[in-house]
Design a protein around this motif. Structure first.
Motif, PDB file in Angstrom:
ATOM      1  N   ASN A 193     -11.668  25.795 -12.859  1.00 18.92           N
ATOM      2  CA  ASN A 193     -10.796  25.065 -11.941  1.00 18.92           C
ATOM      3  C   ASN A 193     -11.471  23.832 -11.364  1.00 18.92           C
ATOM      4  OD1 ASN A 193     -12.476  26.091  -9.956  1.00 18.92           O
ATOM      5  ND2 ASN A 193     -10.935  27.419  -9.028  1.00 18.92           N
ATOM      6  N   ARG A 194     -10.624  22.994 -10.756  1.00 23.39           N
ATOM      7  CA  ARG A 194     -11.085  21.774 -10.105  1.00 23.39           C
ATOM      8  C   ARG A 194     -11.018  21.909  -8.601  1.00 23.39           C
ATOM      9  NH1 ARG A 194      -6.317  19.052 -10.223  1.00 23.39           N
ATOM     10  NH2 ARG A 194      -4.922  20.347 -11.414  1.00 23.39           N
ATOM     11  N   GLY A 195     -10.968  23.146  -8.141  1.00 28.21           N
ATOM     12  CA  GLY A 195     -10.766  23.473  -6.738  1.00 28.21           C
ATOM     13  C   GLY A 195      -9.875  24.698  -6.691  1.00 28.21           C
ATOM     14  N   ILE A 196      -9.834  25.381  -5.576  1.00 28.89           N
ATOM     15  CA  ILE A 196      -9.073  26.625  -5.484  1.00 28.89           C
ATOM     16  C   ILE A 196      -7.610  26.388  -5.832  1.00 28.89           C
ATOM     17  CG2 ILE A 196      -8.258  28.412  -3.899  1.00 28.89           C
ATOM     18  CD1 ILE A 196     -10.905  28.149  -2.418  1.00 28.89           C
ATOM     19  N   GLY A 197      -7.140  27.154  -6.809  1.00 24.98           N
ATOM     20  CA  GLY A 197      -5.741  27.070  -7.215  1.00 24.98           C
ATOM     21  C   GLY A 197      -5.403  25.889  -8.101  1.00 24.98           C
ATOM     22  N   ARG A 198      -6.406  25.191  -8.616  1.00 24.28           N
ATOM     23  CA  ARG A 198      -6.157  23.976  -9.408  1.00 24.28           C
ATOM     24  C   ARG A 198      -6.863  24.093 -10.763  1.00 24.28           C
ATOM     25  NH1 ARG A 198      -4.110  20.382  -5.530  1.00 24.28           N
ATOM     26  NH2 ARG A 198      -4.711  20.911  -3.379  1.00 24.28           N
ATOM     27  N   ILE A 216      -5.766  30.419  -0.445  1.00 24.75           N
ATOM     28  CA  ILE A 216      -5.030  29.460  -1.264  1.00 24.75           C
ATOM     29  C   ILE A 216      -4.561  28.309  -0.373  1.00 24.75           C
ATOM     30  CG2 ILE A 216      -3.108  29.139  -2.858  1.00 24.75           C
ATOM     31  CD1 ILE A 216      -5.218  31.135  -3.831  1.00 24.75           C
ATOM     32  N   PRO A 217      -4.805  27.068  -0.758  1.00 27.76           N
ATOM     33  CA  PRO A 217      -4.381  25.943   0.089  1.00 27.76           C
ATOM     34  C   PRO A 217      -2.890  26.014   0.417  1.00 27.76           C
ATOM     35  CG  PRO A 217      -5.877  25.164  -1.610  1.00 27.76           C
ATOM     36  CD  PRO A 217      -5.584  26.598  -1.931  1.00 27.76           C
ATOM     37  N   ARG A 218      -2.570  25.795   1.675  1.00 28.14           N
ATOM     38  CA  ARG A 218      -1.188  25.951   2.123  1.00 28.14           C
ATOM     39  C   ARG A 218      -0.238  25.018   1.390  1.00 28.14           C
ATOM     40  NH1 ARG A 218       1.757  29.757   3.518  1.00 28.14           N
ATOM     41  NH2 ARG A 218      -0.204  30.557   4.347  1.00 28.14           N
ATOM     42  N   GLU A 219      -0.680  23.821   1.055  1.00 30.68           N
ATOM     43  CA  GLU A 219       0.238  22.904   0.365  1.00 30.68           C
ATOM     44  C   GLU A 219       0.618  23.425  -1.017  1.00 30.68           C
ATOM     45  OE1 GLU A 219      -3.923  21.091  -0.434  1.00 30.68           O
ATOM     46  OE2 GLU A 219      -2.894  22.176   1.183  1.00 30.68           O
ATOM     47  N   LEU A 220      -0.301  24.170  -1.663  1.00 32.53           N
ATOM     48  CA  LEU A 220       0.013  24.741  -2.970  1.00 32.53           C
ATOM     49  C   LEU A 220       0.974  25.922  -2.829  1.00 32.53           C
ATOM     50  CD1 LEU A 220      -3.488  24.661  -4.724  1.00 32.53           C
ATOM     51  CD2 LEU A 220      -1.630  22.983  -4.856  1.00 32.53           C
ATOM     52  N   LEU A 221       0.764  26.744  -1.793  1.00 30.44           N
ATOM     53  CA  LEU A 221       1.685  27.842  -1.538  1.00 30.44           C
ATOM     54  C   LEU A 221       3.083  27.312  -1.232  1.00 30.44           C
ATOM     55  CD1 LEU A 221      -0.564  30.153   0.676  1.00 30.44           C
ATOM     56  CD2 LEU A 221       0.115  30.562  -1.700  1.00 30.44           C
ATOM     57  N   ASP A 222       3.163  26.287  -0.410  1.00 30.45           N
ATOM     58  CA  ASP A 222       4.465  25.730  -0.044  1.00 30.45           C
ATOM     59  C   ASP A 222       5.156  25.099  -1.245  1.00 30.45           C
ATOM     60  OD1 ASP A 222       4.062  26.538   2.560  1.00 30.45           O
ATOM     61  OD2 ASP A 222       3.500  24.546   3.311  1.00 30.45           O
ATOM     62  N   ARG A 223       4.401  24.401  -2.061  1.00 31.08           N
ATOM     63  CA  ARG A 223       4.993  23.777  -3.247  1.00 31.08           C
ATOM     64  C   ARG A 223       5.518  24.838  -4.209  1.00 31.08           C
ATOM     65  NH1 ARG A 223       1.895  19.466  -7.310  1.00 31.08           N
ATOM     66  NH2 ARG A 223       3.724  18.981  -8.612  1.00 31.08           N
ATOM     67  N   THR A 224       4.769  25.910  -4.364  1.00 32.68           N
ATOM     68  CA  THR A 224       5.190  27.014  -5.227  1.00 32.68           C
ATOM     69  C   THR A 224       6.448  27.674  -4.681  1.00 32.68           C
ATOM     70  OG1 THR A 224       2.943  27.431  -6.010  1.00 32.68           O
ATOM     71  CG2 THR A 224       4.479  29.288  -6.082  1.00 32.68           C
ATOM     72  N   TRP A 225       6.468  27.939  -3.399  1.00 35.95           N
ATOM     73  CA  TRP A 225       7.618  28.569  -2.744  1.00 35.95           C
ATOM     74  C   TRP A 225       8.884  27.737  -2.951  1.00 35.95           C
ATOM     75  CZ3 TRP A 225       8.171  33.142   0.010  1.00 35.95           C
ATOM     76  CH2 TRP A 225       9.312  33.260   0.810  1.00 35.95           C
ATOM     77  N   THR A 226       8.777  26.445  -2.689  1.00 30.46           N
ATOM     78  CA  THR A 226       9.936  25.559  -2.799  1.00 30.46           C
ATOM     79  C   THR A 226      10.430  25.480  -4.233  1.00 30.46           C
ATOM     80  OG1 THR A 226       9.192  24.249  -0.899  1.00 30.46           O
ATOM     81  CG2 THR A 226      10.746  23.203  -2.412  1.00 30.46           C
ATOM     82  N   TYR A 227       9.501  25.340  -5.174  1.00 32.94           N
ATOM     83  CA  TYR A 227       9.899  25.208  -6.580  1.00 32.94           C
ATOM     84  C   TYR A 227      10.563  26.477  -7.095  1.00 32.94           C
ATOM     85  CZ  TYR A 227       9.572  24.566 -11.627  1.00 32.94           C
ATOM     86  OH  TYR A 227       9.867  24.474 -12.962  1.00 32.94           O
ATOM     87  N   LEU A 228       9.967  27.625  -6.846  1.00 31.91           N
ATOM     88  CA  LEU A 228      10.514  28.870  -7.377  1.00 31.91           C
ATOM     89  C   LEU A 228      11.858  29.215  -6.756  1.00 31.91           C
ATOM     90  CD1 LEU A 228       7.330  31.109  -7.705  1.00 31.91           C
ATOM     91  CD2 LEU A 228       8.624  29.990  -9.537  1.00 31.91           C
ATOM     92  N   ASN A 229      12.044  28.872  -5.502  1.00 33.11           N
ATOM     93  CA  ASN A 229      13.292  29.197  -4.824  1.00 33.11           C
ATOM     94  C   ASN A 229      14.420  28.211  -5.094  1.00 33.11           C
ATOM     95  OD1 ASN A 229      13.225  31.626  -2.882  1.00 33.11           O
ATOM     96  ND2 ASN A 229      11.231  30.670  -2.540  1.00 33.11           N
ATOM     97  N   ALA A 230      14.122  27.079  -5.709  1.00 32.27           N
ATOM     98  CA  ALA A 230      15.159  26.074  -5.890  1.00 32.27           C
ATOM     99  C   ALA A 230      15.085  25.419  -7.263  1.00 32.27           C
ATOM    100  CB  ALA A 230      15.065  25.024  -4.771  1.00 32.27           C
ATOM    101  N   GLU A 231      14.222  24.448  -7.412  1.00 34.38           N
ATOM    102  CA  GLU A 231      14.246  23.571  -8.582  1.00 34.38           C
ATOM    103  C   GLU A 231      14.027  24.296  -9.897  1.00 34.38           C
ATOM    104  OE1 GLU A 231      11.929  19.606 -10.326  1.00 34.38           O
ATOM    105  OE2 GLU A 231      11.380  20.426  -8.369  1.00 34.38           O
ATOM    106  N   SER A 232      13.243  25.370  -9.894  1.00 36.20           N
ATOM    107  CA  SER A 232      12.898  26.050 -11.150  1.00 36.20           C
ATOM    108  C   SER A 232      14.098  26.674 -11.839  1.00 36.20           C
ATOM    109  CB  SER A 232      11.858  27.142 -10.885  1.00 36.20           C
ATOM    110  OG  SER A 232      12.455  28.251 -10.212  1.00 36.20           O
TER     111      SER A 232
END
Length: 215
Positions: free
Chosen positions: A68-73, A162-178
């Protein structure tokens, strides 16, 4: 590193030994191993075969699914190589017609996310537990990419790993755009599987798997 340079998969199984039974693959977190997650099968529905697979990259006394290039990346080339390695094992363990559900925790959640984004039609469902999807790591994540795929996502509001911005991005994507058929919950827990989430995961999984008829 190519898929061919990794060791043969180490797999611990639990549950059904019927080769027709649905296969639930358990994917451990970074720096852990297959023994750290196979016990999860005891809290999940009887009927499927559970297979806990050891990640192929040695790290920190345990194993990792990707560099990885950082946690979760994840590093894109590393994720590609390990996904190809995993699919070689999976396609032998679960030929076409055998349902496969992925359950990944932390780093294993990111790996499960990469697998479903790479080939959504291959899987009957996936659980992304206390982790992020592998953003900007070479797998497509456009609008409707997971259309119709059952996905369970659980996050802890007190998670500081896990960085909060990654958790939030995952949450938003899975619940909507995906476009996924998403079951999602957030609980006041840290970086670990909460009891309420575990119980709901079991209920969700029981709806994803159909057991073979007797005889």
């Amino acid at each position: 590193m190519s898929a061919g340079t990794f060791p043969e998969p180490v797999v611990v199984t639990a549950g059904s030994a019927d080769p027709r039974a649905p296969l639930v693959v358990l994917l451990h977190g970074r720096g852990a191993d297959e023994n750290s997650i196979v016990g999860l099968a005891r809290a999940l529905p009887q009927g499927p075969e559970y297979a806990a697979v050891r990640a192929p990259i040695a790290e920190g006394g345990g194993y990792a699914w990707f560099a990885n290039r950082g946690i979760g990346r994840p590093v894109a080339e590393s994720l590609r190589a390990t996904m190809d390695w995993f699919r070689t094992w999976l396609d032998a363990a679960a030929p076409d017609g055998r349902p496969v559900v992925l359950i990944g925790f932390s780093g294993g959640a990111a790996f499960a996310g990469g697998l479903i984004l790479d080939d959504p039609a291959r899987f009957a469902g996936a659980a992304v537990l206390y982790g992020t999807l592998p953003w900007d790591a070479g797998v497509p994540a456009g609008h409707g990419r997971l259309a119709g795929l059952p996905v369970f996502v659980a996050q802890g509001t007190e998670d500081t790993v896990i960085p909060r911005e990654l958790l939030d991005r995952t949450w938003t994507y899975l619940n909507a755009e995906s476009g996924a058929l998403c079951t999602a919950r957030r609980d006041a827990v840290g970086h670990g599987i909460g009891q309420a989430a575990l119980e709901q995961l079991g209920e969700w999984l029981s709806q994803r798997v159909t057991l073979p008829a007797a005889g």
